[in-house]
Design an enzyme around this catalytic site. Structure first.
Site, PDB file in Angstrom:
ATOM      1  N   GLN A  85      33.550  43.880  44.958  1.00 48.63           N
ATOM      2  CA  GLN A  85      33.727  43.969  46.323  1.00 48.63           C
ATOM      3  C   GLN A  85      33.512  42.589  47.182  1.00 48.63           C
ATOM      4  O   GLN A  85      33.983  42.568  48.219  1.00 48.63           O
ATOM      5  CB  GLN A  85      33.237  45.158  47.161  1.00 48.63           C
ATOM      6  CG  GLN A  85      33.015  46.561  46.525  1.00 48.63           C
ATOM      7  CD  GLN A  85      34.805  47.120  46.409  1.00 48.63           C
ATOM      8  OE1 GLN A  85      35.536  47.094  47.243  1.00 48.63           O
ATOM      9  NE2 GLN A  85      35.215  47.259  45.061  1.00 48.63           N
ATOM     10  N   SER A  90      38.739  39.073  56.658  1.00 50.36           N
ATOM     11  CA  SER A  90      38.963  38.940  57.796  1.00 50.36           C
ATOM     12  C   SER A  90      40.168  37.649  57.739  1.00 50.36           C
ATOM     13  O   SER A  90      39.898  36.463  57.330  1.00 50.36           O
ATOM     14  CB  SER A  90      37.943  38.370  58.831  1.00 50.36           C
ATOM     15  OG  SER A  90      38.480  37.603  59.833  1.00 50.36           O
ATOM     16  N   TYR A 153      43.388  33.649  53.848  1.00 51.93           N
ATOM     17  CA  TYR A 153      43.027  35.249  53.209  1.00 51.93           C
ATOM     18  C   TYR A 153      43.697  35.692  52.126  1.00 51.93           C
ATOM     19  O   TYR A 153      43.539  36.184  51.032  1.00 51.93           O
ATOM     20  CB  TYR A 153      42.463  35.978  54.376  1.00 51.93           C
ATOM     21  CG  TYR A 153      42.073  37.495  53.793  1.00 51.93           C
ATOM     22  CD1 TYR A 153      40.525  37.429  53.109  1.00 51.93           C
ATOM     23  CD2 TYR A 153      42.787  38.524  53.948  1.00 51.93           C
ATOM     24  CE1 TYR A 153      40.289  38.815  52.709  1.00 51.93           C
ATOM     25  CE2 TYR A 153      42.356  39.616  53.379  1.00 51.93           C
ATOM     26  CZ  TYR A 153      40.951  40.005  52.771  1.00 51.93           C
ATOM     27  OH  TYR A 153      40.674  40.998  52.417  1.00 51.93           O
ATOM     28  N   LYS A 157      43.400  36.611  47.989  1.00 58.94           N
ATOM     29  CA  LYS A 157      43.208  37.827  47.421  1.00 58.94           C
ATOM     30  C   LYS A 157      44.649  38.077  46.418  1.00 58.94           C
ATOM     31  O   LYS A 157      44.480  38.737  45.415  1.00 58.94           O
ATOM     32  CB  LYS A 157      43.458  38.964  48.580  1.00 58.94           C
ATOM     33  CG  LYS A 157      42.392  39.259  49.144  1.00 58.94           C
ATOM     34  CD  LYS A 157      41.168  39.731  48.352  1.00 58.94           C
ATOM     35  CE  LYS A 157      39.796  40.011  49.029  1.00 58.94           C
ATOM     36  NZ  LYS A 157      39.024  40.921  48.295  1.00 58.94           N
TER      37      LYS A 157
HETATM   38  P1  NAD Z   1      32.073  43.634  54.223  1.00 61.51           P
HETATM   39  O1  NAD Z   1      32.055  42.394  54.899  1.00 61.51           O
HETATM   40  O2  NAD Z   1      31.396  44.850  54.870  1.00 61.51           O
HETATM   41  O3  NAD Z   1      31.862  43.647  52.820  1.00 61.51           O
HETATM   42  C1  NAD Z   1      31.566  42.277  52.050  1.00 61.51           C
HETATM   43  C2  NAD Z   1      30.363  42.189  50.954  1.00 61.51           C
HETATM   44  O4  NAD Z   1      30.386  41.077  50.403  1.00 61.51           O
HETATM   45  C3  NAD Z   1      29.183  42.078  52.333  1.00 61.51           C
HETATM   46  O5  NAD Z   1      28.102  42.766  52.049  1.00 61.51           O
HETATM   47  C4  NAD Z   1      28.884  40.565  51.881  1.00 61.51           C
HETATM   48  O6  NAD Z   1      27.447  40.529  52.226  1.00 61.51           O
HETATM   49  C5  NAD Z   1      29.176  40.234  50.459  1.00 61.51           C
HETATM   50  N1  NAD Z   1      29.270  39.021  50.276  1.00 61.51           N
HETATM   51  C6  NAD Z   1      30.081  37.977  50.868  1.00 61.51           C
HETATM   52  N2  NAD Z   1      30.299  36.903  50.307  1.00 61.51           N
HETATM   53  C7  NAD Z   1      29.465  37.001  49.145  1.00 61.51           C
HETATM   54  C8  NAD Z   1      28.703  36.017  48.238  1.00 61.51           C
HETATM   55  N3  NAD Z   1      29.248  34.865  48.160  1.00 61.51           N
HETATM   56  N4  NAD Z   1      27.932  36.570  47.273  1.00 61.51           N
HETATM   57  C9  NAD Z   1      27.423  37.934  47.420  1.00 61.51           C
HETATM   58  N5  NAD Z   1      27.907  38.669  48.261  1.00 61.51           N
HETATM   59  C10 NAD Z   1      28.846  38.399  49.228  1.00 61.51           C
HETATM   60  O7  NAD Z   1      33.668  43.818  53.870  1.00 61.51           O
HETATM   61  P2  NAD Z   1      34.307  45.188  53.443  1.00 61.51           P
HETATM   62  O8  NAD Z   1      35.329  45.611  54.519  1.00 61.51           O
HETATM   63  O9  NAD Z   1      33.537  46.065  52.766  1.00 61.51           O
HETATM   64  O10 NAD Z   1      35.352  44.521  52.201  1.00 61.51           O
HETATM   65  C11 NAD Z   1      34.991  44.825  50.717  1.00 61.51           C
HETATM   66  C12 NAD Z   1      36.150  44.231  50.019  1.00 61.51           C
HETATM   67  O11 NAD Z   1      37.244  44.767  50.457  1.00 61.51           O
HETATM   68  C13 NAD Z   1      36.188  42.679  50.365  1.00 61.51           C
HETATM   69  O12 NAD Z   1      36.742  42.020  49.024  1.00 61.51           O
HETATM   70  C14 NAD Z   1      37.536  42.638  51.270  1.00 61.51           C
HETATM   71  O13 NAD Z   1      38.321  41.250  51.314  1.00 61.51           O
HETATM   72  C15 NAD Z   1      38.540  43.864  50.590  1.00 61.51           C
HETATM   73  N6  NAD Z   1      39.357  44.518  51.655  1.00 61.51           N
HETATM   74  C16 NAD Z   1      38.726  45.078  52.848  1.00 61.51           C
HETATM   75  C17 NAD Z   1      39.645  45.708  53.715  1.00 61.51           C
HETATM   76  C18 NAD Z   1      39.056  46.598  54.902  1.00 61.51           C
HETATM   77  O14 NAD Z   1      39.873  47.102  55.684  1.00 61.51           O
HETATM   78  N7  NAD Z   1      37.858  46.688  55.324  1.00 61.51           N
HETATM   79  C19 NAD Z   1      40.978  45.424  53.316  1.00 61.51           C
HETATM   80  C20 NAD Z   1      41.500  44.916  52.395  1.00 61.51           C
HETATM   81  C21 NAD Z   1      40.734  44.394  51.443  1.00 61.51           C
END
Ligand code: NAD
Length: 330
Positions: A85, A90, A153, A157
């Site tokens: 994850q 963003s 972004y 992905k």
């Molecule tokens: P979030 O920002 O809450 O979670 C992302 C986590 O990754 C955070 O805990 C952050 O500290 C960690 N992280 C970032 N860079 C890192 C690194 N270099 N090393 C280790 N950890 C790192 O976001 P989320 O909404 O929980 O998203 C989780 C995943 O789902 C992401 O891959 C995001 O792109 C994807 N996603 C989310 C959504 C959404 O609507 N929330 C939609 C599409 C895709």
């Protein structure tokens, strides 16, 4: 949530486990008796998201960065599965700083993928994104018809999906990509310049401030409650249907809601806690670069191959989320 007893004592690495979606995954895995390792550098994740798990002997935290190969190797050692994850989410963040988004979302992804393959992990499930549909206009979105990416972004992905596909062809390594559609729910961060729209609007409404909608409010999204996303991850982890492997799946509820309607529902549900919120007015601003006008998923593929049956409609999820924000962050 259904029982996934076959996860008992399975060793599962959740990268980004201190984030919104990752911490909800850690929670569900622990409830199903799995041994969970969380790898996170707290770039956007929060210590309070994982605080309840720290006393659990089935939970291990590795504080580290997925851009570091040794950290990825250490985290993947002896794991049965990986739920990847960690990423910088963003669209606007990636427009401001495409290099860092690429380093984390592509470079970091590849390092976790390689480490997982080398460690003999059985299956690698990863967070893909609905942004991969880019400028394709057809609705609903079906997995094999995508357009040109509209943001850095979205490129990151999509590249992840390409790598996952090539790792099956070249190393026979099994993956499943989950294209999340606008996920919302408990623990999603309402603060900061890149906050998602639902928690941001909830906080503003609770403070009697006007939420600002970008554009005329008629853009629409397939807003997806977190528990549907957790369910998809658990189904992807445990699926015994070999046809379901090495695929990408829309991860959504399968209905779209305009921003104007979203605010209407938020006001209605929050007014149960504070009637004055019903009178807060909405403001309108400029359209944002990189935003797609409409987003709606077909979830047929997930239904057919993973037996996915989402339990929470957008409105049911919104009521849960609003209650959580009121009880925890008011
Ligand atoms: P979030 O920002 O809450 O979670 C992302 C986590 O990754 C955070 O805990 C952050 O500290 C960690 N992280 C970032 N860079 C890192 C690194 N270099 N090393 C280790 N950890 C790192 O976001 P989320 O909404 O929980 O998203 C989780 C995943 O789902 C992401 O891959 C995001 O792109 C994807 N996603 C989310 C959504 C959404 O609507 N929330 C939609 C599409 C895709």
């Amino acid at each position: 949530m259904s029982d996934f007893k076959n996860l008992k004592d399975k060793k599962i690495l959740v990268t980004g486990g201190a984030g919104f979606i990752g911490s909800n995954l850690c929670d569900a895995l622990l409830q199903n008796g799995a041994q969970v390792t969380c790898l996170d550098n707290f770039a956007t994740g929060k210590r309070e998201n994982i605080a309840p798990f720290l006393q659990n002997l089935q939970f291990t935290l590795i504080e580290g960065d997925i851009r570091d190969m040794e950290t990825c190797q250490k985290a993947c050692l002896d794991q049965d599965f990986v739920l990847h994850q960690a990423a910088l989410g963003s669209v606007p963040r990636s427009i401001k700083d495409p290099v860092t988004s690429n380093e984390v979302n592509v470079g970091g992804f590849l390092k976790v993928l390689v480490a997982a393959k080398d460690a003999g992990v059985k299956r690698f499930i990863y967070a893909a994104s609905s942004s991969t549909y880019g400028d394709s206009e057809g609705l609903p979105k079906v997995e094999d018809v995508i357009g040109k990416p509209l943001s850095p972004y979205a490129i990151t992905k999509y590249v992840d999906e390409l790598y996952a596909d090539v790792f099956k062809r070249t190393y026979d390594f099994d993956t499943i990509g989950l294209r999340y559609f606008n996920v919302f729910g408990r623990r999603q961060d309402p603060n900061g310049a890149y906050a998602a729209v639902i928690p941001k609007f909830v906080m503003q409404l609770m403070a009697h401030e006007s939420p600002i909608i970008n554009g005329d409010g008629e853009y629409s999204r397939d807003f997806t409650y977190i528990d549907n996303v957790v369910l998809m991850n658990l189904l992807a982890l445990t699926s015994e249907n070999t046809e379901s492997l090495n695929q990408v799946y829309n991860t959504a509820f399968g209905e779209r809601t305009t921003l104007n309607d979203l605010v209407k529902y938020l006001k209605e549900y929050l007014a149960d806690f504070d009637p004055k919120i019903a009178d807060v007015e909405v403001k309108y601003g400029d359209y944002r670069k990189g935003d797609v006008p409409h987003s709606l998923a077909s979830i047929d593929k997930a239904k057919n191959l993973l037996n996915y049956n989402p339990q929470f409609s957008m409105k049911d999820g919104l009521k849960e989320a609003v209650t959580w924000y009121w009880e925890n962050l008011k």
